[in-house]
Design a protein around this motif. Structure first.
Motif, PDB file in Angstrom:
ATOM      1  N   SER A  88     -29.253  14.611  14.193  1.00  9.83           N
ATOM      2  CA  SER A  88     -28.002  14.392  13.473  1.00  9.83           C
ATOM      3  C   SER A  88     -27.995  15.127  12.134  1.00  9.83           C
ATOM      4  CB  SER A  88     -27.802  12.889  13.246  1.00  9.83           C
ATOM      5  OG  SER A  88     -26.642  12.654  12.487  1.00  9.83           O
ATOM      6  N   LYS A  89     -29.104  15.056  11.439  1.00 13.85           N
ATOM      7  CA  LYS A  89     -29.208  15.731  10.141  1.00 13.85           C
ATOM      8  C   LYS A  89     -29.044  17.244  10.304  1.00 13.85           C
ATOM      9  CE  LYS A  89     -32.147  16.061   6.035  1.00 13.85           C
ATOM     10  NZ  LYS A  89     -33.433  15.638   5.418  1.00 13.85           N
ATOM     11  N   LYS A  90     -29.709  17.809  11.294  1.00 15.36           N
ATOM     12  CA  LYS A  90     -29.611  19.252  11.546  1.00 15.36           C
ATOM     13  C   LYS A  90     -28.187  19.650  11.923  1.00 15.36           C
ATOM     14  CE  LYS A  90     -34.270  20.618  13.011  1.00 15.36           C
ATOM     15  NZ  LYS A  90     -35.034  21.229  14.124  1.00 15.36           N
ATOM     16  N   LEU A  91     -27.581  18.850  12.804  1.00 12.13           N
ATOM     17  CA  LEU A  91     -26.237  19.159  13.296  1.00 12.13           C
ATOM     18  C   LEU A  91     -25.217  19.167  12.158  1.00 12.13           C
ATOM     19  CD1 LEU A  91     -24.260  19.571  15.684  1.00 12.13           C
ATOM     20  CD2 LEU A  91     -24.074  17.073  15.799  1.00 12.13           C
TER      21      LEU A  91
ATOM     22  N   ILE B  67     -29.873  20.144  18.310  1.00 13.94           N
ATOM     23  CA  ILE B  67     -30.132  18.775  18.773  1.00 13.94           C
ATOM     24  C   ILE B  67     -31.212  18.733  19.856  1.00 13.94           C
ATOM     25  CG2 ILE B  67     -27.758  18.091  18.209  1.00 13.94           C
ATOM     26  CD1 ILE B  67     -27.210  18.043  21.269  1.00 13.94           C
ATOM     27  N   LYS B  68     -32.005  19.782  19.941  1.00 11.68           N
ATOM     28  CA  LYS B  68     -32.961  19.924  21.041  1.00 11.68           C
ATOM     29  C   LYS B  68     -33.984  18.798  21.111  1.00 11.68           C
ATOM     30  CE  LYS B  68     -35.488  23.563  23.449  1.00 11.68           C
ATOM     31  NZ  LYS B  68     -35.907  24.980  23.434  1.00 11.68           N
ATOM     32  N   CYS B  69     -34.219  18.094  20.000  1.00 14.61           N
ATOM     33  CA  CYS B  69     -35.238  17.041  19.994  1.00 14.61           C
ATOM     34  C   CYS B  69     -34.764  15.746  20.677  1.00 14.61           C
ATOM     35  CB  CYS B  69     -35.695  16.737  18.570  1.00 14.61           C
ATOM     36  SG  CYS B  69     -34.388  16.159  17.490  1.00 14.61           S
ATOM     37  N   VAL B  70     -33.478  15.647  21.020  1.00 20.12           N
ATOM     38  CA  VAL B  70     -32.999  14.447  21.705  1.00 20.12           C
ATOM     39  C   VAL B  70     -33.029  14.652  23.215  1.00 20.12           C
ATOM     40  CG1 VAL B  70     -31.513  13.808  19.757  1.00 20.12           C
ATOM     41  CG2 VAL B  70     -30.534  15.076  21.674  1.00 20.12           C
ATOM     42  N   GLY B  71     -33.064  13.562  23.951  1.00 26.61           N
ATOM     43  CA  GLY B  71     -33.042  13.651  25.403  1.00 26.61           C
ATOM     44  C   GLY B  71     -31.697  14.165  25.914  1.00 26.61           C
TER      45      GLY B  71
END
Length: 209
Positions: free
Chosen positions: A49-52, A74-78
């Motif tokens: 969220s912070k990156k986005l 958001i690559k770190c989310v599933g």
């Protein structure tokens, strides 16, 4: 199932444990963050969220962004590819159909792609300060474990909680149960010694039999 007097006592004790008031936030950010959080650890949701929002800080920018760019952020989310497509699509719908505003209405929220009752209720509570009960895995598990409900699905849990919990507490149920479920009433090895409601808990009663 507990009676309403006992339920009120339980909720009051949890409020004493977690007295922080709910902070109202931008409904759009609540919506996008809740979508990102699905089947994802909290720390990864916050990171994504912070990156986005650091790169795309408006609904228009997200709607016009390339999906590949959203995916990288958001690559770190599933299921990040599915979610990138979804948040772009939702953003476009909100711009075209709702003048760029998130609807303050459960029925309209549920029309958005990939938005279920938990996500919609999160938007109502944390974005609009509306009375609703978002039921995630923590709320569903804790409510069943302590004996407030006896349900199989989060949807059934929400329906039952709406009947038995005083409306004054609806907005706080999610925050209280999530914090309680993460820190004390954990999925494994719950911390009974620190639990303020163990004398009301069906799980503890069964252990002592």
């Amino acid at each position: 199932m507990k009676n309403k007097k006992m339920i009120t006592i339980i909720l009051k004790k949890l409020k004493e444990l977690y007295p922080e008031k709910i902070k109202q936030r931008d409904p759009y950010k609540v919506l996008i963050e809740t979508i990102l959080s699905q089947r994802t650890k909290d720390e990864n949701t916050k990171k994504a969220s912070k990156k986005l929002f650091s790169k795309y800080d408006t609904i228009e920018k997200i709607a016009n962004a390339q999906e590949k760019d959203l995916e990288k952020l958001i690559k770190c989310v599933g299921f990040y590819r599915v979610k990138a497509k979804r948040i772009k699509k939702i953003s476009k719908i909100l711009i075209n159909k709702y003048d760029g505003k998130v609807p303050k209405n459960l029925k309209e929220l549920l029309k958005l792609p990939g938005v279920g009752r938990k996500t919609a209720n999160c938007v109502l509570v944390y974005g609009f300060n509306e009375d609703a009960i978002p039921v995630d895995t923590h709320v569903h598990r804790v409510a069943n474990r302590i004996g407030l409900v006896n349900t199989k699905t989060p949807e059934e849990t929400e329906k039952t909680l709406r009947k038995i919990i005083p409306r004054d507490y609806w907005k706080e149920v999610n925050k209280l149960f999530v914090e309680f479920g993460k820190n004390i009433c954990k999925p494994t090895n719950p911390k009974h010694e620190k639990c303020p409601i163990k004398k009301f808990c069906k799980y503890v009663e069964n252990l002592e039999v």
